[in-house]
Enzyme design. Structure first.
Site, PDB file in Angstrom:
ATOM      1  N   ARG A  94      -3.583   5.618  10.893  1.00 56.66           N
ATOM      2  CA  ARG A  94      -2.783   5.006  11.955  1.00 56.66           C
ATOM      3  C   ARG A  94      -1.508   5.781  12.277  1.00 56.66           C
ATOM      4  NH1 ARG A  94      -1.731  -0.893   9.936  1.00 56.66           N
ATOM      5  NH2 ARG A  94      -0.169  -0.744  11.597  1.00 56.66           N
ATOM      6  N   LYS A 112      -1.527   4.168   6.639  1.00 56.33           N
ATOM      7  CA  LYS A 112      -0.395   4.008   7.558  1.00 56.33           C
ATOM      8  C   LYS A 112       0.904   4.296   6.822  1.00 56.33           C
ATOM      9  CE  LYS A 112       1.984   0.598   8.247  1.00 56.33           C
ATOM     10  NZ  LYS A 112       3.408   0.174   7.941  1.00 56.33           N
ATOM     11  N   HIS A 124     -13.303   4.307  -0.676  1.00 56.84           N
ATOM     12  CA  HIS A 124     -14.190   3.211  -0.256  1.00 56.84           C
ATOM     13  C   HIS A 124     -13.398   1.958   0.096  1.00 56.84           C
ATOM     14  CE1 HIS A 124     -17.416   5.625  -2.018  1.00 56.84           C
ATOM     15  NE2 HIS A 124     -16.769   5.625  -3.159  1.00 56.84           N
ATOM     16  N   TYR A 127      -7.066  -0.058   1.778  1.00 55.39           N
ATOM     17  CA  TYR A 127      -5.929  -0.061   2.685  1.00 55.39           C
ATOM     18  C   TYR A 127      -4.736   0.483   1.923  1.00 55.39           C
ATOM     19  CZ  TYR A 127      -1.920  -1.290   5.448  1.00 55.39           C
ATOM     20  OH  TYR A 127      -0.747  -1.207   6.164  1.00 55.39           O
ATOM     21  N   ALA A 141     -13.002   1.266  -5.276  1.00 51.42           N
ATOM     22  CA  ALA A 141     -13.528   0.614  -4.075  1.00 51.42           C
ATOM     23  C   ALA A 141     -12.879  -0.747  -3.858  1.00 51.42           C
ATOM     24  CB  ALA A 141     -15.036   0.456  -4.180  1.00 51.42           C
ATOM     25  N   ASN A 147       1.591  -4.505   1.627  1.00 52.21           N
ATOM     26  CA  ASN A 147       2.884  -3.900   1.943  1.00 52.21           C
ATOM     27  C   ASN A 147       3.910  -4.830   2.574  1.00 52.21           C
ATOM     28  OD1 ASN A 147       1.398  -4.011   4.325  1.00 52.21           O
ATOM     29  ND2 ASN A 147       2.322  -2.156   5.161  1.00 52.21           N
ATOM     30  N   TYR A 165      15.735  -3.193  -8.186  1.00 53.41           N
ATOM     31  CA  TYR A 165      16.029  -2.147  -7.216  1.00 53.41           C
ATOM     32  C   TYR A 165      15.883  -2.749  -5.814  1.00 53.41           C
ATOM     33  CZ  TYR A 165      15.223   1.006 -11.180  1.00 53.41           C
ATOM     34  OH  TYR A 165      15.269   1.637 -12.395  1.00 53.41           O
TER      35      TYR A 165
END
Length: 226
Positions: A94, A112, A124, A127, A141, A147, A165
């Site tokens: 992306r 992304k 496999h 994301y 896989a 995120n 943090y």
């Protein structure tokens, strides 16, 4: 695992000779600090790549001539695909993606705002968003980086010793050190940092910091490798 302070600096997580993103990462102390600059770094680096090795196949999309990108893969700008890397059918890049040498971006895998070091495998149904994966890191896989927190608040990285943090980021997936192995169908929750050479059991839900050289079996069962 007893509480301990864990070094999550770039220097301790990654071997920078294995990525074109080294100049970007060297400007930072912690890896998540580099996430904001990935896109601009790629746009600046792309025109400087050796035209004998790379081709700008569409505006701000640079692909090494030795890479294999299947026709049904989608590459959105800006991105760089390194030499001898394979981008398999249905992959969706992306943008803001710097993929190193000899990597595998698998069928139906989505990337992304990421840095994938050399020889990373996300082969496999993965994301990977707002994340950095170190040299030879591998995601089994169906494993993914989550995120964004469900309450949409800013991500905080939490050390087992209680150190927090404050990242200042709403979007933050996972930082995987060199040679990390993530088991199939695992979820790496926002703000996860996994030290070099650690393994994550399949079907895990991981958050916080996993020390280098450990095996993550469950949240309360993280053991040092023998």
């Amino acid at each position: 695992m007893t509480a301990m302070s864990i070094d999550v600096t770039i220097q301790n997580l990654y071997s920078l000779e294995h990525t074109l993103a080294a100049p970007l990462l060297m400007r930072c102390t912690y890896p998540w600090e580099a996430l904001e600059g990935i896109g601009d770094f790629i746009r600046a680096l792309g025109p400087k790549l050796d035209p004998e090795e790379y081709e700008e196949v569409s505006p701000q999309v640079w692909v090494a001539k030795s890479a294999r990108v299947y026709p049904t893969a989608t590459l959105l700008p800006p991105c760089i695909i390194g030499p001898e890397t394979e981008v398999r059918p249905g992959a969706f890049v992306r943008g803001n993606a710097l993929v190193g040498t000899g990597a595998v971006v698998g069928n139906s895998t989505e990337l992304k705002n990421v840095i994938l070091f050399d020889r990373v495998q996300v082969p496999h149904y993965n994301y990977v968003g707002d994340s950095i994966l170190g040299f030879k890191a591998h995601m089994g896989a169906g494993s993914i980086t989550s995120n964004v927190k469900s309450d949409k608040t800013l991500v905080v990285v939490k050390d087992p010793d209680g150190t927090r943090y404050e990242t200042g980021r709403k979007k933050f997936g996972a930082m995987l050190g060199d040679q990390v192995e993530v088991g199939c169908n695992s979820v790496l929750n926002p703000g996860t940092v996994i030290g070099r050479g650690s393994n994550i059991y399949p079907l895990s839900s991981v958050r916080g910091i996993v020390p280098p050289g450990h095996i993550y079996k469950s949240a309360g069962n993280i053991v040092e490798k023998e």
